[in-house]
Design a protein around this motif. Structure first.
Motif, PDB file in Angstrom:
ATOM      1  N   VAL A  42       0.822  -1.211   0.000  1.00  0.00           N
ATOM      2  CA  VAL A  42       0.000   0.000   0.000  1.00  0.00           C
ATOM      3  C   VAL A  42       0.859   1.264   0.000  1.00  0.00           C
ATOM      4  O   VAL A  42       0.413   2.328  -0.460  1.00  0.00           O
ATOM      5  N   LYS A  45       1.221   2.130  -3.573  1.00  0.00           N
ATOM      6  CA  LYS A  45      -0.035   2.645  -4.103  1.00  0.00           C
ATOM      7  C   LYS A  45      -0.269   4.086  -3.659  1.00  0.00           C
ATOM      8  O   LYS A  45      -0.719   4.926  -4.449  1.00  0.00           O
ATOM      9  N   GLU A  48       2.211   6.458  -5.497  1.00  0.00           N
ATOM     10  CA  GLU A  48       1.893   6.628  -6.914  1.00  0.00           C
ATOM     11  C   GLU A  48       0.555   7.331  -7.137  1.00  0.00           C
ATOM     12  O   GLU A  48       0.165   7.574  -8.281  1.00  0.00           O
ATOM     13  N   HIS A  50      -2.546   6.264  -6.152  1.00  0.00           N
ATOM     14  CA  HIS A  50      -3.710   5.402  -6.352  1.00  0.00           C
ATOM     15  C   HIS A  50      -4.732   5.525  -5.218  1.00  0.00           C
ATOM     16  O   HIS A  50      -5.873   5.062  -5.374  1.00  0.00           O
TER      17      HIS A  50
END
Length: 311
Positions: A42, A45, A48, A50
């Motif tokens: 995570v 994520k 980035e 997300h």
């Protein structure tokens, strides 16, 4: 303080090692001197972008939610912890900014528990997020019980390996998907290994011809589809990575900080029921490399960064 941070979303290349202001300790928090912090999928994520739209980012962001360390300053309203207490934490707030990849972190007491004495700081740092994910999905989402046949995907990974141990402790039969090189490791944890990839459904039906009672998906895609296909008629399905789980009648799970659950995990670790395998350790200044390795998805157990307090 020294810390890793990133000024904008991006690849590992946006991560910078340098000075950041010491965190402010709120009334319901404690200042933790960080000894180790674990890397989790995570984290990538979040870095980035997300999670944008779900969790606000206040840049620059110090990444990391897992920590083990020592309390150096309790908040004015805190009586749960004192200076010198060794703690572990899943230090997630409702925004991204002041994470655990730093010399110090201000951690709300709702995110903390006492560190198991039987674990090193490196091992202890790998327990909170992965352990809470495993524990909450198995017991709250899937509601596994003794005698269930439980399928766990990527069972040699950080979440998977802890889920195997917790499910076995509950009295479940555990089938774990993993690459062949990790099969002996899974057997040592009490799972029956199965090779993932093409033909997985047939291999699962051979192992469990009556069907799977509960499936814990940590991979998504084909693994999720195969899980749904091999469940008993009233089987339970949960995923922590793929929202397509809803189309199969399953549930999507996102771990939450819970001091009571974390204390229970720490007790299981103290009893030797669960162990944390640390695959690689990096110094804080090499956290970007730790992120790169984690992104490859081939790690057995956890990747951890440590803070050197001898410098």
């Amino acid at each position: 303080m020294k810390a890793i941070s990133y000024p904008t979303y991006g690849s590992e290349d946006v991560m910078e090692y340098g000075e950041r202001p010491d965190p402010t300790v709120g009334p319901d928090s404690v200042l933790v001197k960080v000894r180790a912090a674990a890397v989790n999928p995570v984290d990538r994520k979040a870095r980035e972008g997300h999670l944008d739209g779900a969790i606000e980012a206040v840049f620059p962001v110090i990444p990391g939610w897992d920590v083990s360390g020592v309390v150096v300053q309790p908040g004015v309203a805190v009586d749960e912890f004192a200076v010198g207490d060794e703690v572990i934490g899943y230090v997630r707030e409702d925004f991204l900014s002041r994470g655990t990849f730093a010399e110090y972190v201000a951690a709300p007491v709702r995110t903390l528990a006492r560190k198991p004495l039987s674990l090193s700081f490196e091992e202890a740092a790998g327990l909170p997020l992965a352990g809470l994910t495993a524990y909450q999905v198995l017991h709250r989402t899937l509601k596994v019980r003794s005698g269930d046949t439980v399928l766990i995907h990527a069972a040699a990974g950080g979440v998977g390996s802890l889920a195997v141990q917790i499910a076995r402790h509950t009295g479940c039969r555990v089938i774990g998907s993993a690459s062949a090189r990790n099969h002996d490791h899974l057997r040592s944890l009490g799972a029956e290994p199965v090779e993932y990839g093409e033909g997985l459904a047939d291999r699962l039906r051979e192992l469990a011809p009556q069907g799977i009672d509960a499936a814990f998906d940590t991979v998504g895609g084909d693994a999720l589809r195969v899980s749904a296909e091999t469940l008993v008629p009233d089987g339970r399905l949960a995923s922590i990575v793929d929202s397509e789980v809803f189309s199969y009648g399953g549930r999507y799970a996102f771990v939450r900080p819970d001091a009571t659950d974390l204390a229970h995990l720490a007790e299981l670790a103290e009893q030797g029921v669960v162990t944390v395998h640390v695959d690689r350790v990096f110094p804080l200044e090499q956290a970007a490399e730790a992120h790169r390795l984690n992104a490859e998805g081939r790690t057995r157990g956890k990747i951890v960064v440590t803070v050197d307090w001898d410098h």
